[in-house]
Enzyme design. Structure first.
Site, mmCIF file in Angstrom:
data_model
loop_
_atom_site.group_PDB
_atom_site.id
_atom_site.type_symbol
_atom_site.label_atom_id
_atom_site.label_comp_id
_atom_site.label_asym_id
_atom_site.label_seq_id
_atom_site.Cartn_x
_atom_site.Cartn_y
_atom_site.Cartn_z
ATOM 1 N N LEU A 85 35.815 39.972 35.084
ATOM 2 C CA LEU A 85 37.143 39.702 35.629
ATOM 3 C C LEU A 85 36.981 39.215 37.068
ATOM 4 O O LEU A 85 36.414 39.910 37.904
ATOM 5 C CB LEU A 85 37.993 40.970 35.608
ATOM 6 C CG LEU A 85 38.010 41.768 34.300
ATOM 7 C CD1 LEU A 85 38.917 42.984 34.439
ATOM 8 C CD2 LEU A 85 38.421 40.899 33.132
ATOM 9 N N GLU A 86 37.469 38.015 37.334
ATOM 10 C CA GLU A 86 37.325 37.430 38.665
ATOM 11 C C GLU A 86 38.530 37.775 39.540
ATOM 12 O O GLU A 86 39.676 37.566 39.157
ATOM 13 C CB GLU A 86 37.187 35.907 38.561
ATOM 14 C CG GLU A 86 35.973 35.442 37.769
ATOM 15 C CD GLU A 86 34.645 35.729 38.470
ATOM 16 O OE1 GLU A 86 34.670 36.088 39.673
ATOM 17 O OE2 GLU A 86 33.594 35.577 37.815
#
Length: 210
Positions: A85-86
């Protein structure tokens, strides 16, 4: 006629590029499409070519067409071994050539834009919320989406949506996850993101070095 009160979610994956002749991100998004996000969510999926100009054309067009509660982009990372997850997208530093051997002359997404934009979704909370014992995929959080089309797309989308975007990196197929595992992971992650969407605590303008 009864009004449709469903939430709208748009999810994109990328087309082939380089050694990724089959892009795991688009395969994973197609698996997600089969699974759906439940009866209360209208899901739309799109494949994005690995081209800077196409991103600049398509992202605004899709936002205008759907006005989604959440716009999620999925990309492949050859270095990833987890589903990642960025937290944020970056404006500067784009020097890699796309499928048309092009990169922006100014090496940035939005001229004069902030160096970094964060999603309003707290990715650490999303990661911690995912406790499904049936989900045999490792999920992690990152602050560096890579300064290529993934990062470029994320920043462009965050800028347009005032932070109502998310980016998920997946590993190449079979390294170590199957398409089905990635599809289920996306379904679970996006469900968790929708659950925390009402908690816009993230900073929109991040000046920290990532």
């Amino acid at each position: 006629m009864e009004r449709n009160s469903n939430r709208t979610v748009v999810v994109t994956g990328f087309g082939p590029f380089g050694e990724h002749t089959t892009n795991a991100s688009w395969v994973a998004v197609q698996e997600l499409q089969k699974l759906g996000l439940g009866d209360e969510v209208d899901l739309y999926v799109y494949e994005i070519p690995v081209e800077y100009q196409k991103v600049l054309d398509l992202i605004p067009s899709l936002w205008k067409r759907h006005n989604p509660q959440l716009f999620i982009h999925v990309g492949v990372s050859g270095m990833a071994t987890t589903v990642t997850l960025e937290k944020c997208g970056h404006n500067q530093g784009y020097k890699g050539l796309d499928n048309r051997c092009y990169c922006p002359d100014n090496h940035c997404c939005v001229q004069g834009g902030p160096d970094c934009l964060e999603s309003i979704i707290d990715m650490d909370i999303v990661c911690n919320k995912i406790t499904d014992p049936q989900l045999d995929v490792v999920i992690s959080v990152s602050k560096d989406a890579g300064r290529y089309l993934c990062d470029f797309t994320y920043y462009t989308s965050l800028h347009l949506s005032h932070g109502k975007s998310a980016f998920i990196h997946v590993p190449p197929l079979g390294k170590p996850y199957t398409a089905e595992q990635l599809g289920r992971a996306l379904q679970t992650i996006i469900g968790a993101m929708l659950g925390v969407l009402e908690r816009p605590n993230a900073k929109m303008n991040c000046q920290l070095g990532h």
